[in-house]
Structures are given as structure tokens and as C-alpha cells.
Design an enzyme around this catalytic site. Sequence first.
Site, PDB file in Angstrom:
ATOM      1  N   ASP A 291       1.216   5.225   2.947  1.00  0.00           N
ATOM      2  CA  ASP A 291       0.378   4.055   2.701  1.00  0.00           C
ATOM      3  C   ASP A 291      -1.042   4.540   2.400  1.00  0.00           C
ATOM      4  OD1 ASP A 291      -0.510   1.420   2.524  1.00  0.00           O
ATOM      5  OD2 ASP A 291       0.616   0.775   4.277  1.00  0.00           O
ATOM      6  N   GLU A 494      -3.634  -7.983   6.460  1.00  0.00           N
ATOM      7  CA  GLU A 494      -3.614  -6.842   7.378  1.00  0.00           C
ATOM      8  C   GLU A 494      -4.395  -7.108   8.664  1.00  0.00           C
ATOM      9  OE1 GLU A 494      -4.184  -3.091   5.406  1.00  0.00           O
ATOM     10  OE2 GLU A 494      -2.547  -3.476   4.019  1.00  0.00           O
TER      11      GLU A 494
END
Length: 602
Positions: A291, A494
Site C-alpha cells: 500500500d 481511511e
Amino acid sequence: MVDNEKSSVYKNPHAPVEARVKDLLSRMTLPEKIGQMTLIERSVASPAVITDFSIGSVLNAAGGSWPFEDAKSSDWADMIDGYQNAALASRLGIPIIYGIDAVHGNNDVYGATIFPHNIGLGATRDAELVRRIGAATALEVKACGAHWAFSPCVAAVRDPRWGRSYESYGEIAKIVSDMTSIVSGLQGEPPEQHLDGYPFVAGRKNVVACAKHFVGDGGTDKGINEGNTILSYETLERIHIAPYKKCIAQGVSTVMASYSSWNGDKLHSHHFLLTEVLKQKLGFKGYVVSDWEGLDRLSPPVSGYRNCIKVAINAGIDMVMVPFKYEEFIHDLIDLVESGEVPIARVDDAVERILRVKFVAGLFEFPLTDRYLLPTVGCKEHRELAREAVRKSLVLLKNGKHGRLLPLDSNAERILVVGMHADDLGYQCGGWTKTMYGQSGRITIGTTLLDAIKSAVGDRTEVIYEKTPSKETLASGKRFSYAIVAVGEAPYAETPGDNSELIIPFNGSDIVTAVAEKIPTLVILFSGRPMVLEPEVLKKTEALVAAWLPGSEGQGITDVIFGDYDFRGKLPVSWFKSVEQLPLDIDSNGYLPLFPLGFGLS
């Protein structure tokens, strides 16, 4: 100088993929191999950088990294083709693979069709619909020149306090696994004889998909993003690994590692899960990508960036999303290989996996944008598909105290529409739309709920809209046949989306009760997860609809509330009574939700 050997097997489109991979790998220097493992951000991806460092992949950050604001798909294609031409001019002419966060349509690009976020698609329980959405998204992604969509997220969300809840299709493996049909939409459906675990991309109208985030990201303690999932392996496998098996069976080409940890050990450095489970036990033959700056987040407890690279690559990460400090990454990894701390066999395995996907995706034969796909972007057919998805995603939680309010009368004399969410396309779409965290306002092309209401009602119906109802309006409540109140969350993504309270923001509950005391009221809740529904809200409202984050096509809501279509959505997650209950466990004897998993009136 470009390698012009006519005998190069890797240049032969009729040669077997594995033969092409082996041939090309045998021609590569160590720096060229490391370059293929490097994924950089477009803002630092000049033609010189791509050729000088043999960069294998480019992406754009979701925080507004565009060619320029409101750039059209053709502008994106011009930019991406520029990077590609630089890669093709390198010694071996290995094309880049360009990745984009197309998580509910090609949402970074202005004018693209924005589909409901995954939580809403999970409410449809319609795997074929989700496959068609994947196919439509693939066309719009390819039209902008990109080859790789960072989708789907196949997390099972176990706690709505998690800031990425809306990226999940639901709380149980069955729902999430069924919705992995989007992989076959994005990549195309592999034939029956396809080798299980081998990457697959059907053709030029398809893109490389990415199952994420491996693994357990939706099950962290208290729903903390990037937190710790505390489970036995058996439970991890049953709830969180199961959807990946369905993705792998469909030939998913890439898997993204999770920022989160499993029982205290970070996934980006987890050899057992990345290599022994994903690659060996599940037979995944594509590549594992980190990521965004995922290696940096290994420190601490890993000391120093060089050691972070060492443990991550040895654990099984194949491509690293750097995204900016590519020079340091490349220098350190070359040094680690030369010192023997990272075996050259591990690097060769990573590069083989990356090249395998590039060959399967047809990048060597068709590296540049297929401009004939540009008319598909935001086309009528795709917007109708998104509208269908909205219709099927709506969950009716309440309809009437003493009699039904829905369907609404579209020929009523006068109706009141209240709430900032009624006329804010950005709020309607949520996060990961234009930017990572989303925005307010007319951020792209689409239809708000208010637009749709005005279009749906009769010519003689007067529609009064107020963001916040005035005292005068409420005092004259009897003038209105009914009210539609749209409340919900502001866009987020997020960690900033983590929420321990889950109260409807912007005084949403107060606005609802103020209107509902005076006028028969339908509440439409725009949210990426269940929210606290105060007793007064439930008591005083006539009807309540969970609309999730429906995207750009607000007509899908009016199609249903005015009775042209019935409600079909079923809750993909349990709806809690209070946050003190969280996390709810459907398998627990203490499972007492406000609305259970699967609830939905018609």
C-alpha cells in the site's frame, strides 16, 4: 538503445506467457529488475525518471493528483501515454502499468460514472449487477489510459467505527465473497480450463484488478484503521481470507497488502500470510503490491528504511508503492541483493510475477490508450446502470407509524425538502471521489437527490428546499403534504473516517425531529455505515431509508420512493442500537441489534 533482436521470445505475442517471462527476465540487469518492482507517483514520473530508473509502474495519488483539475479522460490519456512512450523507449521496451483508485467507478476522473460505494452494493445482494459495474468501470478506466484498478476491497467489516466501512460489501464472508464478481467484470471472466490462481485479463476492454487489503483489515480491534486484528488463524481464514479465495479463482491479477496487523505483526512484513498462505497455500500467481508508503510504516519496530525494505521483500511483497523516494528505495534494494540479505531468487520471483501480469494484460502488444473507448465515459448506459444499482441498494428501515407513507405521492400539492445532503453531489458520492477524502458541491457530473425530486414530481407540485428548516416553514407545516429530510455524513476516507460515536453529524437528529413533529417525514440517510438512530428519530419519522453513498445518479432514489420500483435492499451489516454494543457479533448469544443483518422492508 532498444533491444532489436528479432529472435526475442518476449516480443513474440504467440509465444507462451511463461516462455516470454523467462526470456525477458534473462535479459534484465539487476537495476532493471528493481525498477520493475518500483511503483512511483505520477508527479515525479518524468520521462527521464522512467527510462533512467527502468520504472515499472506509475500511479496517481487520490488526493487530487490530476493532470489538472477537472481534466477529462482524454487529458489523462495524453499524460499516461507520455509516460508509456518513455518506458517503451528504454533498452528492453518494457511497458509501465498505470494504477488508479477506481473504487466506485473511475472516481478520480471528472465526468466518470460514480457508482454506489461497496456497502450499498452489498445491500443489493446482486452479484451479476456488481459484475456489470466492474465491466463498465473497466471501460472508463481504459478510456483514460490506465491499466490497473485498485479494486475491489474485499474486507469483511466487523465494526462500523472503522473509517473504511463503506469500502466493504458487508460483515460476513458470504456477502463479500458473492460480490467478488466485480473481479470478473473488471478483468473478464476466465474460461473453465483456466489455471486456478493464474492471473487473467480477457482483452483490451478489461483492466487488471487488485484484491485488497490482505488480510483482516476490516476486523481490527475497535475498528481502528491500520489497527490490530486479534483472531485465531481459523477465524481469520473463515471470515477474512475466504473472499480472497473467490478472487483468486477468478484470476485476480494483483493483491494489495494491508497496513493492519494480525495478532500484533504487520501484514507488510508477514511471511506466513503473504508467502505461505497467499502464494503457496492459495496458489496466487500474480503479484503482491504494497500500500502507499506501506514499507515506511514498518518503522518502528523495524529500524531504518533499508531494513523495512529487507523484511517486506523477503516476506513476499513484489511491487512497492514508494511513491516518492524511489531513488533511495532502488539504491537500498540493489545493495540488499548484492549483500545477500535479499536473495536474488526472491527478486526474480517478484519480477516474474510482475511481468506475467503485464503479458497477460496485453501491455506489450497494446501499451497505449484505446481512444475509441472515450465515448463510454459517463455514457447513458453506464449512468442507467448506476441508477439501477442505487435503486437496488436502498434499504427501507421503517414505513409508517399507523399507515404507510411510502410510496410518496408525486402529484402532491406542496412538499418540503430539507438538509444539505439533498443537494450536494459530493456528499452523495462520499470519499474517494475526485480526491481521496471527497469534497462538497458539484464536484463532477451527476444528479443530486433534489434534482431528481424536481424531475420526478408532477408539473403542479411545488418543491420547497431549505438546508435548515426555518421557524416560519415549520410553523406552517400543515401547508406541506410531506417532507423529505436528507441527513448524513460528510465525505471521509481511511483514518480520518474512524468514528467512535457514529452520531449523525450537522445536528442531523435534531433537524429530523424538528421537521417530523410538524410534517409527515421521510428520512433519507446518506452514510457509509450504520449510524446512531435516536429513539425520537425512530418514533417521530414516518419512514426511514438507508441510502448509503449512492454516487452520481440520484434518480435511483426517486425511482423507488415515488413507487416506480419497490425496495429490494437488505442490510449488509447489522445496525446497532448504541455504540456501547460494538462490535456486534452475529454468531454471539448477545446479538441484539436494532435491525439485524439482512433486514429490509418492501
